[in-house]
Design a protein around this motif. Structure first.
Motif, PDB file in Angstrom:
ATOM      1  N   PRO A 202       0.825  -1.202   0.000  1.00 14.93           N
ATOM      2  CA  PRO A 202       0.000   0.000   0.000  1.00 14.93           C
ATOM      3  C   PRO A 202       0.861   1.253   0.000  1.00 14.93           C
ATOM      4  O   PRO A 202       1.939   1.290   0.581  1.00 14.93           O
ATOM      5  N   GLY A 203       0.350   2.275  -0.678  1.00 11.34           N
ATOM      6  CA  GLY A 203       1.052   3.550  -0.701  1.00 11.34           C
ATOM      7  C   GLY A 203       0.488   4.506   0.322  1.00 11.34           C
ATOM      8  O   GLY A 203      -0.383   4.183   1.117  1.00 11.34           O
ATOM      9  N   ARG A 204       0.995   5.731   0.327  1.00 13.75           N
ATOM     10  CA  ARG A 204       0.537   6.744   1.250  1.00 13.75           C
ATOM     11  C   ARG A 204      -0.764   7.333   0.725  1.00 13.75           C
ATOM     12  O   ARG A 204      -0.883   7.656  -0.457  1.00 13.75           O
ATOM     13  N   VAL A 205      -1.735   7.519   1.594  1.00 16.82           N
ATOM     14  CA  VAL A 205      -3.033   8.050   1.196  1.00 16.82           C
ATOM     15  C   VAL A 205      -2.944   9.551   1.057  1.00 16.82           C
ATOM     16  O   VAL A 205      -2.467  10.246   1.953  1.00 16.82           O
ATOM     17  N   ALA A 206      -3.369  10.054  -0.080  1.00 14.42           N
ATOM     18  CA  ALA A 206      -3.362  11.499  -0.302  1.00 14.42           C
ATOM     19  C   ALA A 206      -4.514  12.147   0.442  1.00 14.42           C
ATOM     20  O   ALA A 206      -5.419  11.494   0.939  1.00 14.42           O
ATOM     21  N   GLY A 207      -4.489  13.477   0.495  1.00 12.16           N
ATOM     22  CA  GLY A 207      -5.578  14.188   1.142  1.00 12.16           C
ATOM     23  C   GLY A 207      -6.900  13.877   0.486  1.00 12.16           C
ATOM     24  O   GLY A 207      -6.981  13.665  -0.711  1.00 12.16           O
ATOM     25  N   ASP A 208      -7.961  13.880   1.277  1.00 15.45           N
ATOM     26  CA  ASP A 208      -9.248  13.466   0.751  1.00 15.45           C
ATOM     27  C   ASP A 208      -9.867  14.565  -0.107  1.00 15.45           C
ATOM     28  O   ASP A 208      -9.545  14.739  -1.248  1.00 15.45           O
ATOM     29  N   ARG A 209     -10.758  15.345   0.489  1.00 21.90           N
ATOM     30  CA  ARG A 209     -11.500  16.305  -0.303  1.00 21.90           C
ATOM     31  C   ARG A 209     -10.600  17.453  -0.773  1.00 21.90           C
ATOM     32  O   ARG A 209     -10.700  17.921  -1.885  1.00 21.90           O
ATOM     33  N   ALA A 210      -9.726  17.910   0.103  1.00 22.05           N
ATOM     34  CA  ALA A 210      -8.845  19.018  -0.267  1.00 22.05           C
ATOM     35  C   ALA A 210      -7.944  18.637  -1.431  1.00 22.05           C
ATOM     36  O   ALA A 210      -7.690  19.442  -2.315  1.00 22.05           O
ATOM     37  N   GLY A 211      -7.417  17.414  -1.417  1.00 18.60           N
ATOM     38  CA  GLY A 211      -6.530  16.987  -2.496  1.00 18.60           C
ATOM     39  C   GLY A 211      -7.226  16.977  -3.842  1.00 18.60           C
ATOM     40  O   GLY A 211      -6.649  17.381  -4.844  1.00 18.60           O
ATOM     41  N   VAL A 212      -8.463  16.529  -3.875  1.00 19.40           N
ATOM     42  CA  VAL A 212      -9.220  16.499  -5.132  1.00 19.40           C
ATOM     43  C   VAL A 212      -9.457  17.914  -5.634  1.00 19.40           C
ATOM     44  O   VAL A 212      -9.297  18.213  -6.817  1.00 19.40           O
ATOM     45  N   VAL A 213      -9.820  18.831  -4.733  1.00 22.45           N
ATOM     46  CA  VAL A 213     -10.066  20.215  -5.120  1.00 22.45           C
ATOM     47  C   VAL A 213      -8.794  20.864  -5.643  1.00 22.45           C
ATOM     48  O   VAL A 213      -8.812  21.595  -6.643  1.00 22.45           O
ATOM     49  N   ASP A 214      -7.672  20.591  -4.982  1.00 19.76           N
ATOM     50  CA  ASP A 214      -6.401  21.152  -5.451  1.00 19.76           C
ATOM     51  C   ASP A 214      -6.062  20.669  -6.855  1.00 19.76           C
ATOM     52  O   ASP A 214      -5.574  21.439  -7.691  1.00 19.76           O
ATOM     53  N   GLY A 215      -6.278  19.392  -7.114  1.00 13.05           N
ATOM     54  CA  GLY A 215      -6.017  18.855  -8.441  1.00 13.05           C
ATOM     55  C   GLY A 215      -6.913  19.489  -9.491  1.00 13.05           C
ATOM     56  O   GLY A 215      -6.474  19.775 -10.614  1.00 13.05           O
ATOM     57  N   LEU A 216      -8.172  19.736  -9.134  1.00 13.72           N
ATOM     58  CA  LEU A 216      -9.101  20.383 -10.061  1.00 13.72           C
ATOM     59  C   LEU A 216      -8.669  21.816 -10.350  1.00 13.72           C
ATOM     60  O   LEU A 216      -8.683  22.264 -11.502  1.00 13.72           O
ATOM     61  N   ARG A 217      -8.260  22.529  -9.304  1.00 12.54           N
ATOM     62  CA  ARG A 217      -7.797  23.908  -9.504  1.00 12.54           C
ATOM     63  C   ARG A 217      -6.553  23.949 -10.373  1.00 12.54           C
ATOM     64  O   ARG A 217      -6.402  24.832 -11.228  1.00 12.54           O
ATOM     65  N   HIS A 218      -5.664  23.003 -10.158  1.00 17.47           N
ATOM     66  CA  HIS A 218      -4.445  22.941 -10.962  1.00 17.47           C
ATOM     67  C   HIS A 218      -4.783  22.749 -12.447  1.00 17.47           C
ATOM     68  O   HIS A 218      -4.191  23.399 -13.317  1.00 17.47           O
ATOM     69  N   THR A 219      -5.747  21.882 -12.725  1.00 23.32           N
ATOM     70  CA  THR A 219      -6.134  21.619 -14.112  1.00 23.32           C
ATOM     71  C   THR A 219      -6.814  22.828 -14.744  1.00 23.32           C
ATOM     72  O   THR A 219      -6.496  23.218 -15.875  1.00 23.32           O
ATOM     73  N   VAL A 220      -7.754  23.440 -14.016  1.00 21.44           N
ATOM     74  CA  VAL A 220      -8.481  24.589 -14.547  1.00 21.44           C
ATOM     75  C   VAL A 220      -7.528  25.752 -14.804  1.00 21.44           C
ATOM     76  O   VAL A 220      -7.711  26.529 -15.749  1.00 21.44           O
ATOM     77  N   GLY A 221      -6.493  25.870 -13.999  1.00 24.17           N
ATOM     78  CA  GLY A 221      -5.544  26.960 -14.163  1.00 24.17           C
ATOM     79  C   GLY A 221      -4.526  26.754 -15.263  1.00 24.17           C
ATOM     80  O   GLY A 221      -3.702  27.649 -15.514  1.00 24.17           O
ATOM     81  N   ARG A 222      -4.541  25.620 -15.906  1.00 22.58           N
ATOM     82  CA  ARG A 222      -3.582  25.315 -16.965  1.00 22.58           C
ATOM     83  C   ARG A 222      -4.336  25.047 -18.257  1.00 22.58           C
ATOM     84  O   ARG A 222      -4.951  23.993 -18.429  1.00 22.58           O
ATOM     85  N   SER A 223      -4.295  25.989 -19.203  1.00 21.08           N
ATOM     86  CA  SER A 223      -5.033  25.804 -20.448  1.00 21.08           C
ATOM     87  C   SER A 223      -4.513  24.617 -21.247  1.00 21.08           C
ATOM     88  O   SER A 223      -5.271  23.975 -21.973  1.00 21.08           O
ATOM     89  N   ASP A 224      -3.204  24.299 -21.107  1.00 26.31           N
ATOM     90  CA  ASP A 224      -2.657  23.164 -21.854  1.00 26.31           C
ATOM     91  C   ASP A 224      -3.154  21.836 -21.313  1.00 26.31           C
ATOM     92  O   ASP A 224      -3.044  20.809 -21.983  1.00 26.31           O
ATOM     93  N   LEU A 225      -3.724  21.847 -20.101  1.00 25.23           N
ATOM     94  CA  LEU A 225      -4.377  20.654 -19.556  1.00 25.23           C
ATOM     95  C   LEU A 225      -5.883  20.734 -19.728  1.00 25.23           C
ATOM     96  O   LEU A 225      -6.536  19.725 -20.021  1.00 25.23           O
ATOM     97  N   LEU A 226      -6.446  21.913 -19.543  1.00 27.39           N
ATOM     98  CA  LEU A 226      -7.900  22.065 -19.584  1.00 27.39           C
ATOM     99  C   LEU A 226      -8.459  21.819 -20.984  1.00 27.39           C
ATOM    100  O   LEU A 226      -9.503  21.169 -21.137  1.00 27.39           O
ATOM    101  N   VAL A 227      -7.783  22.332 -22.020  1.00 26.42           N
ATOM    102  CA  VAL A 227      -8.296  22.165 -23.389  1.00 26.42           C
ATOM    103  C   VAL A 227      -8.367  20.697 -23.801  1.00 26.42           C
ATOM    104  O   VAL A 227      -9.412  20.241 -24.277  1.00 26.42           O
ATOM    105  N   PRO A 228      -7.287  19.887 -23.633  1.00 24.01           N
ATOM    106  CA  PRO A 228      -7.428  18.466 -23.990  1.00 24.01           C
ATOM    107  C   PRO A 228      -8.432  17.727 -23.116  1.00 24.01           C
ATOM    108  O   PRO A 228      -9.103  16.815 -23.588  1.00 24.01           O
ATOM    109  N   MET A 229      -8.563  18.123 -21.831  1.00 27.27           N
ATOM    110  CA  MET A 229      -9.578  17.506 -20.977  1.00 27.27           C
ATOM    111  C   MET A 229     -10.978  17.777 -21.526  1.00 27.27           C
ATOM    112  O   MET A 229     -11.813  16.875 -21.619  1.00 27.27           O
TER     113      MET A 229
END
Length: 424
Positions: A202-229
């Motif tokens: 087993p690996g280390r468990v990432a943050g629950d709700r906060a971690g998901v929100v951070d990942g979403l913000r990271h994607t929305v803030g990057r057009s090179d990720l948001l456009v292909p998504m």
């Protein structure tokens, strides 16, 4: 392995990954045999209902949308090899129950619905666990090659499974094909138990709700990720519904029997395999122009499939469309994976999986509704035109992004002399 083959197949040098790949080829071939048999069963039970076929597809993929993040947490907290063993055993048991019902001539549509939903729940755990497990088997350096090889062996199974299934359905009936699928899960279970490595800890468990929100913000803030998504979300919703559209095309337009239907699916998968093998040579991040161009080509080809009625022309176009679909999906995958920051990569890829897989149940219902009213061709034409339009929009967005980047760079260079003069 050596030579050039060692470059393409270098991840197979790892013994445990080699075992896993062999088990997966057998198991996924059984799964694709099941897809053909299940589609044929549903069409037979419902007098060729596209809505019923779309409902089965939606029920099988909806749990991936609902439970995949939880499945990923289970993969982080528990032994991945044990989770994969349990998932394959449960999937085999579900397939066995449905096969016995079909053989006893006691299967109704609601049993098929229940099986599809149950398999989807299991897959919501199995899919993220398998993705993480492959990375642990081969390590970070071999992960891109192993990912491309996984797509390749998946498509090998897509070539073999439908071809064999079409012949067996015609010769033996749907129930026996489903029984073979139930037995095929044993290949992955045996491969898992023969492994020597300790890569499943087993690996280390990432943050629950906060971690998901951070990942979403990271994607929305990057057009090179948001456009292909966004591009894969639109094309996944309208254009990548081949589990539904292929059997309808084969039966309603091409008037194929079970064996010919298997051949149609096999040709499509052969094109996908060709593209998957081609992407094993990729070593860098695909450009935004390549991703958008792949979407445009895919849209043109899918639209053309919906326009032709000749069996020979359909086979050629389906081969090309299968290749274009995998080339597009792999290009988006690699652009997102290689472009995301390392600390956000797992969450970004989880979001990518949800976007790609989560659009399937909605798309299946929508395309099923369209084809019920306007025929099997409409699924290909509408999906192709929407994909073509999305690719053109993505290309335009990429050009605007490039222009902005050049403008920012030029402005920065123009400021440098004045800044230098302002210094004492």
């Amino acid at each position: 392995m050596s030579g050039s083959g060692g470059g393409v197949f270098r991840a197979l040098r790892v013994r445990d990954f080699r075992l896993f790949a062999l088990g997966q080829i057998v198991s996924v071939a059984g799964t694709w045999m099941m897809v053909v048999a299940q589609d044929w069963l549903v069409l037979g039970l419902t007098d060729d209902s596209a809505t019923a076929l779309g409902t089965v597809t939606a029920l099988q993929f909806a749990p991936l949308l609902l439970f995949t993040l939880y499945g990923g947490r289970l993969a982080d907290r528990h032994d991945k090899r044990a989770l994969l063993t349990a998932a394959n055993l449960v999937s085999g048991a579900l397939a066995l129950v449905l096969a016995l019902l079909v053989l006893a001539d006691a299967a109704g549509l609601w049993q098929v619905y229940a099986f599809a939903f149950g398999l989807g729940v299991v897959n919501s755990v199995e899919v993220p666990t398998r993705m993480a497990f492959v990375g642990e088997l081969v390590g970070p350096e071999l992960l891109p090659n192993a990912s491309a090889l996984s797509a390749a062996y998946f498509n090998v199974a897509r070539v073999v499974g439908p071809a064999v299934s079409g012949l067996l359905v015609a010769a033996m009936g749907v129930g026996w094909v489903m029984l073979l699928n139930a037995a095929s899960y044993a290949a992955t279970v045996v491969a898992l138990r023969l492994m020597r490595g300790g890569a499943s800890r087993p690996g280390r468990v990432a943050g629950d709700r906060a971690g998901v929100v951070d990942g979403l913000r990271h994607t929305v803030g990057r057009s090179d990720l948001l456009v292909p998504m966004a591009l894969v979300a639109v094309i996944g919703l309208f254009g990548l519904n081949f589990q539904l559209t292929l059997p309808l095309l084969a039966k309603q337009v091409l008037h194929a029997d079970a064996s010919s239907f298997g051949l149609v699916t096999t040709v499509f998968a052969a094109g996908s395999l060709t593209a998957a093998l081609a992407t094993t040579a990729r070593r860098g991040r695909p450009s935004a122009r390549l991703v958008a161009g792949a979407a445009v080509v895919f849209g043109v080809l899918e639209t053309a499939v919906g326009q032709v009625s000749s069996y020979a022309a359909s086979v050629v176009l389906l081969f090309l469309t299968g290749g274009a679909s995998i080339f597009f999906v792999q290009a988006v995958n690699h652009r997102v994976q290689l472009g995301s920051s390392p600390e956000f990569r797992g969450r970004v890829l989880a979001l990518y999986t949800l976007v790609l897989q989560g659009s399937t149940p909605l798309g299946a219902l929508l395309v099923g509704w369209l084809t019920e009213r306007w025929g099997a061709r409409s699924g290909f034409v509408v999906g192709g035109l929407v994909s073509l339009g999305a690719g053109i929009v993505a290309a335009a967005a990429g050009r605007r992004g490039a222009v902005r980047a050049v403008a920012v760079g030029s402005a920065a260079r123009d400021r440098e002399p004045s800044e230098e003069r302002a210094r004492p």
